[in-house]
Design a protein around this motif. Sequence first.
Motif, short mmCIF file in Angstrom:
data_model
loop_
_atom_site.label_atom_id
_atom_site.label_comp_id
_atom_site.label_asym_id
_atom_site.label_seq_id
_atom_site.Cartn_x
_atom_site.Cartn_y
_atom_site.Cartn_z
N GLU A 114 0.83 -1.21 0.00
CA GLU A 114 0.00 0.00 0.00
C GLU A 114 0.86 1.25 0.00
O GLU A 114 0.61 2.21 -0.74
N GLY A 115 1.90 1.25 0.83
CA GLY A 115 2.79 2.41 0.89
C GLY A 115 3.55 2.62 -0.41
O GLY A 115 3.60 3.75 -0.93
N PHE A 116 4.14 1.56 -0.95
CA PHE A 116 4.89 1.68 -2.20
C PHE A 116 3.97 2.14 -3.34
O PHE A 116 4.35 3.01 -4.14
N GLY A 117 2.78 1.56 -3.39
CA GLY A 117 1.86 1.91 -4.47
C GLY A 117 1.39 3.35 -4.39
O GLY A 117 1.24 4.03 -5.41
N THR A 118 1.19 3.84 -3.18
CA THR A 118 0.68 5.21 -3.00
C THR A 118 1.75 6.25 -3.27
O THR A 118 1.47 7.32 -3.83
N LEU A 119 2.99 5.97 -2.89
CA LEU A 119 4.05 6.99 -2.94
C LEU A 119 4.99 6.86 -4.13
O LEU A 119 5.87 7.69 -4.30
N ALA A 120 4.80 5.84 -4.94
CA ALA A 120 5.75 5.56 -6.03
C ALA A 120 5.93 6.74 -6.98
O ALA A 120 7.02 6.97 -7.49
#
Length: 268
Positions: A55-61
Amino acid sequence: MTKKKARQQQGPVLRRRDQVQSTTTDQRLLQSRGATDWVHADPWRVMRIQAEFVEGFGTLAELGPAVSVFGSARTSSDSPYFRAAQQLGKALVEAGYAVITGGGPGIMEAANKGAVQADGVSVGLGIELPFEERLNKYVTLGINFRYFFVRKVMFLKYAQGFVVMPGGFGTFDELFEALTLVQTKKVTQFPIILFGRDYWQGLLDWLEKSVEADGYIGDLDRGLLHLTDDVDEAVAIVREHAAKVSRAEKAAAAEKERAERNAAEKGD
Protein backbone atom coordinates in the motif's frame (compact mmCIF):
# COMPACT_ATOMS: atom_id res chain seq x y z
CA MET A 1 -16.13 -47.22 4.24
CA THR A 2 -14.58 -44.76 1.78
CA LYS A 3 -11.05 -45.61 0.82
CA LYS A 4 -8.62 -42.79 1.57
CA LYS A 5 -6.68 -41.45 -1.39
CA ALA A 6 -3.05 -42.56 -1.48
CA ARG A 7 -1.88 -39.40 -3.22
CA GLN A 8 -2.98 -35.77 -3.06
CA GLN A 9 -1.65 -32.76 -4.96
CA GLN A 10 -2.32 -29.34 -3.38
CA GLY A 11 -0.78 -26.68 -5.59
CA PRO A 12 2.99 -27.20 -5.27
CA VAL A 13 2.56 -29.56 -2.30
CA LEU A 14 2.44 -33.35 -2.69
CA ARG A 15 0.86 -35.46 0.08
CA ARG A 16 0.85 -39.27 0.38
CA ARG A 17 -0.44 -41.88 2.85
CA ASP A 18 -1.23 -40.40 6.27
CA GLN A 19 -0.40 -36.85 5.06
CA VAL A 20 -3.42 -36.79 2.74
CA GLN A 21 -6.06 -34.33 4.00
CA SER A 22 -9.77 -35.05 3.91
CA THR A 23 -10.77 -31.55 2.76
CA THR A 24 -9.61 -29.23 0.00
CA THR A 25 -8.00 -25.82 0.39
CA ASP A 26 -11.12 -24.12 -1.03
CA GLN A 27 -13.33 -25.93 1.46
CA ARG A 28 -11.24 -24.72 4.38
CA LEU A 29 -11.13 -21.17 2.98
CA LEU A 30 -14.90 -20.93 2.59
CA GLN A 31 -15.74 -22.52 5.93
CA SER A 32 -16.90 -19.72 8.23
CA ARG A 33 -16.89 -21.74 11.43
CA GLY A 34 -13.96 -22.39 13.72
CA ALA A 35 -11.55 -20.58 15.99
CA THR A 36 -10.45 -17.03 15.16
CA ASP A 37 -7.14 -16.97 17.03
CA TRP A 38 -5.31 -17.31 13.72
CA VAL A 39 -5.91 -13.62 12.91
CA HIS A 40 -3.51 -12.76 15.76
CA ALA A 41 -0.84 -15.31 14.81
CA ASP A 42 2.55 -14.40 13.34
CA PRO A 43 1.90 -15.85 9.84
CA TRP A 44 -1.15 -13.58 9.52
CA ARG A 45 0.87 -10.61 10.78
CA VAL A 46 3.36 -11.24 8.00
CA MET A 47 0.53 -10.80 5.50
CA ARG A 48 -0.51 -7.54 7.15
CA ILE A 49 3.07 -6.29 7.05
CA GLN A 50 3.32 -7.21 3.37
CA ALA A 51 0.03 -5.43 2.68
CA GLU A 52 1.29 -2.26 4.38
CA PHE A 53 4.45 -2.25 2.28
CA VAL A 54 2.44 -2.78 -0.92
CA GLU A 55 0.00 0.00 0.00
CA GLY A 56 2.79 2.41 0.89
CA PHE A 57 4.89 1.68 -2.20
CA GLY A 58 1.86 1.91 -4.47
CA THR A 59 0.68 5.21 -3.00
CA LEU A 60 4.05 6.99 -2.94
CA ALA A 61 5.75 5.56 -6.03
CA GLU A 62 4.93 8.60 -8.17
CA LEU A 63 5.41 11.20 -5.44
CA GLY A 64 8.49 12.83 -6.97
CA PRO A 65 11.18 14.69 -5.01
CA ALA A 66 10.25 15.03 -1.34
CA VAL A 67 11.68 15.98 2.05
CA SER A 68 10.64 14.46 5.38
CA VAL A 69 10.11 16.90 8.25
CA PHE A 70 10.14 15.62 11.83
CA GLY A 71 9.40 17.20 15.18
CA SER A 72 7.23 17.07 18.25
CA ALA A 73 3.48 16.57 18.14
CA ARG A 74 3.34 18.63 21.35
CA THR A 75 4.58 21.88 19.80
CA SER A 76 1.91 24.57 20.25
CA SER A 77 0.74 26.78 17.41
CA ASP A 78 2.22 29.88 19.09
CA SER A 79 5.72 28.38 19.24
CA PRO A 80 8.47 29.91 17.05
CA TYR A 81 9.27 26.38 15.89
CA PHE A 82 5.67 25.89 14.72
CA ARG A 83 5.95 29.04 12.63
CA ALA A 84 9.36 27.97 11.32
CA ALA A 85 8.01 24.54 10.33
CA GLN A 86 5.14 26.17 8.50
CA GLN A 87 7.55 28.44 6.62
CA LEU A 88 9.75 25.43 5.89
CA GLY A 89 6.86 23.44 4.41
CA LYS A 90 6.00 26.36 2.14
CA ALA A 91 9.63 26.93 1.10
CA LEU A 92 10.20 23.26 0.30
CA VAL A 93 7.18 23.19 -2.02
CA GLU A 94 8.34 26.37 -3.73
CA ALA A 95 11.71 24.68 -4.27
CA GLY A 96 10.00 21.76 -6.01
CA TYR A 97 9.61 19.24 -3.17
CA ALA A 98 6.67 17.42 -1.64
CA VAL A 99 6.56 17.52 2.18
CA ILE A 100 6.33 14.30 4.19
CA THR A 101 5.49 14.27 7.91
CA GLY A 102 4.08 11.84 10.43
CA GLY A 103 0.70 13.43 9.81
CA GLY A 104 0.04 14.39 13.42
CA PRO A 105 -0.31 17.72 15.25
CA GLY A 106 2.44 20.13 16.29
CA ILE A 107 5.45 20.41 14.02
CA MET A 108 3.95 17.90 11.62
CA GLU A 109 0.76 19.89 11.20
CA ALA A 110 2.76 23.10 10.73
CA ALA A 111 4.88 21.64 7.91
CA ASN A 112 1.82 20.15 6.22
CA LYS A 113 0.03 23.49 6.54
CA GLY A 114 2.88 25.34 4.86
CA ALA A 115 2.92 22.80 2.02
CA VAL A 116 -0.80 23.23 1.42
CA GLN A 117 -0.50 27.01 1.49
CA ALA A 118 2.01 26.72 -1.34
CA ASP A 119 -0.35 24.39 -3.26
CA GLY A 120 2.07 21.48 -2.90
CA VAL A 121 1.77 17.80 -2.07
CA SER A 122 1.36 17.39 1.70
CA VAL A 123 1.96 13.80 2.80
CA GLY A 124 1.08 12.38 6.21
CA LEU A 125 2.27 8.94 7.29
CA GLY A 126 0.26 8.18 10.41
CA ILE A 127 0.72 5.40 12.95
CA GLU A 128 -1.70 3.40 15.09
CA LEU A 129 -1.19 4.41 18.73
CA PRO A 130 -2.91 3.49 22.05
CA PHE A 131 -4.46 6.96 22.06
CA GLU A 132 -6.42 8.06 19.01
CA GLU A 133 -4.61 10.54 16.79
CA ARG A 134 -6.02 11.37 13.38
CA LEU A 135 -4.15 12.78 10.44
CA ASN A 136 -4.15 16.55 10.59
CA LYS A 137 -6.45 18.47 8.24
CA TYR A 138 -3.58 19.73 6.07
CA VAL A 139 -2.62 16.27 4.82
CA THR A 140 -3.58 15.88 1.15
CA LEU A 141 -2.14 12.37 0.75
CA GLY A 142 -2.26 10.22 3.85
CA ILE A 143 -1.59 6.63 4.89
CA ASN A 144 -2.12 5.12 8.35
CA PHE A 145 0.26 2.33 9.36
CA ARG A 146 0.09 -0.37 12.03
CA TYR A 147 3.84 -0.97 12.16
CA PHE A 148 6.49 1.62 12.95
CA PHE A 149 9.18 -0.10 10.87
CA VAL A 150 7.04 -0.08 7.71
CA ARG A 151 6.32 3.61 8.24
CA LYS A 152 10.04 4.34 8.67
CA VAL A 153 10.82 2.71 5.35
CA MET A 154 8.35 5.06 3.65
CA PHE A 155 9.92 8.11 5.31
CA LEU A 156 13.34 7.11 4.03
CA LYS A 157 12.56 5.59 0.65
CA TYR A 158 10.65 8.53 -0.76
CA ALA A 159 12.60 11.47 0.69
CA GLN A 160 15.71 13.21 -0.55
CA GLY A 161 16.51 14.50 2.93
CA PHE A 162 15.40 15.02 6.54
CA VAL A 163 14.78 18.24 8.40
CA VAL A 164 14.56 17.48 12.12
CA MET A 165 12.85 20.08 14.30
CA PRO A 166 12.85 19.90 18.13
CA GLY A 167 11.09 16.83 19.47
CA GLY A 168 11.15 13.93 21.89
CA PHE A 169 11.83 10.20 21.77
CA GLY A 170 10.02 9.63 18.47
CA THR A 171 12.00 12.42 16.82
CA PHE A 172 15.26 11.07 18.26
CA ASP A 173 14.42 7.61 16.97
CA GLU A 174 13.86 8.88 13.44
CA LEU A 175 16.99 11.04 13.57
CA PHE A 176 19.35 8.30 14.71
CA GLU A 177 17.85 5.71 12.37
CA ALA A 178 18.57 8.05 9.45
CA LEU A 179 22.08 8.73 10.77
CA THR A 180 22.82 5.03 11.09
CA LEU A 181 21.65 4.30 7.55
CA VAL A 182 23.76 7.13 6.11
CA GLN A 183 26.81 6.20 8.22
CA THR A 184 26.62 2.57 7.09
CA LYS A 185 25.92 3.65 3.49
CA LYS A 186 22.58 1.89 3.36
CA VAL A 187 21.36 5.18 1.91
CA THR A 188 23.62 7.65 0.14
CA GLN A 189 23.65 11.41 -0.45
CA PHE A 190 20.99 12.02 2.18
CA PRO A 191 21.23 15.36 4.02
CA ILE A 192 20.14 15.42 7.66
CA ILE A 193 19.41 18.92 8.94
CA LEU A 194 18.90 19.79 12.60
CA PHE A 195 16.73 22.89 12.85
CA GLY A 196 17.12 24.90 16.05
CA ARG A 197 20.60 25.70 17.38
CA ASP A 198 19.51 26.26 20.97
CA TYR A 199 17.77 22.89 21.05
CA TRP A 200 20.30 20.70 19.22
CA GLN A 201 23.67 22.24 20.17
CA GLY A 202 23.85 20.24 23.41
CA LEU A 203 23.47 17.01 21.47
CA LEU A 204 26.24 17.96 19.07
CA ASP A 205 28.52 18.92 21.97
CA TRP A 206 27.89 15.54 23.61
CA LEU A 207 28.59 13.69 20.36
CA GLU A 208 31.92 15.49 20.08
CA LYS A 209 33.09 15.49 23.70
CA SER A 210 31.84 12.07 24.76
CA VAL A 211 30.92 9.82 21.84
CA GLU A 212 33.68 10.86 19.42
CA ALA A 213 36.24 11.45 22.17
CA ASP A 214 35.77 7.86 23.35
CA GLY A 215 36.17 6.57 19.81
CA TYR A 216 32.61 5.40 19.22
CA ILE A 217 32.19 7.58 16.14
CA GLY A 218 34.61 9.46 13.87
CA ASP A 219 34.81 13.14 13.05
CA LEU A 220 33.32 12.44 9.63
CA ASP A 221 30.26 10.98 11.32
CA ARG A 222 29.46 14.24 13.07
CA GLY A 223 29.79 15.91 9.70
CA LEU A 224 26.67 14.07 8.55
CA LEU A 225 24.61 16.58 10.54
CA HIS A 226 23.88 20.14 9.44
CA LEU A 227 22.76 22.66 12.07
CA THR A 228 20.74 25.76 11.21
CA ASP A 229 18.14 28.25 12.41
CA ASP A 230 17.34 29.48 8.93
CA VAL A 231 14.60 28.08 6.67
CA ASP A 232 16.29 29.26 3.49
CA GLU A 233 19.57 27.64 4.53
CA ALA A 234 17.81 24.36 5.24
CA VAL A 235 16.24 24.34 1.79
CA ALA A 236 19.56 25.34 0.20
CA ILE A 237 21.30 22.37 1.84
CA VAL A 238 18.70 19.99 0.40
CA ARG A 239 19.03 21.54 -3.05
CA GLU A 240 22.84 21.47 -2.95
CA HIS A 241 22.80 17.78 -2.11
CA ALA A 242 20.33 17.11 -4.93
CA ALA A 243 22.56 18.98 -7.37
CA LYS A 244 25.59 17.02 -6.15
CA VAL A 245 23.77 13.73 -6.69
CA SER A 246 22.70 14.84 -10.16
CA ARG A 247 26.27 15.76 -11.12
CA ALA A 248 27.57 12.43 -9.81
CA GLU A 249 24.94 10.48 -11.73
CA LYS A 250 25.70 12.37 -14.95
CA ALA A 251 29.43 11.76 -14.50
CA ALA A 252 28.84 8.05 -13.88
CA ALA A 253 26.60 7.81 -16.96
CA ALA A 254 29.22 9.59 -19.08
CA GLU A 255 31.98 7.30 -17.80
CA LYS A 256 29.88 4.24 -18.56
CA GLU A 257 29.20 5.54 -22.08
CA ARG A 258 32.94 6.14 -22.65
CA ALA A 259 33.80 2.66 -21.41
CA GLU A 260 31.21 1.06 -23.69
CA ARG A 261 32.42 3.11 -26.66
CA ASN A 262 36.04 2.14 -26.01
CA ALA A 263 35.08 -1.51 -25.70
CA ALA A 264 33.16 -1.33 -28.98
CA GLU A 265 36.12 0.33 -30.76
CA LYS A 266 38.51 -2.34 -29.51
CA GLY A 267 36.11 -5.00 -30.73
CA ASP A 268 36.17 -3.48 -34.20
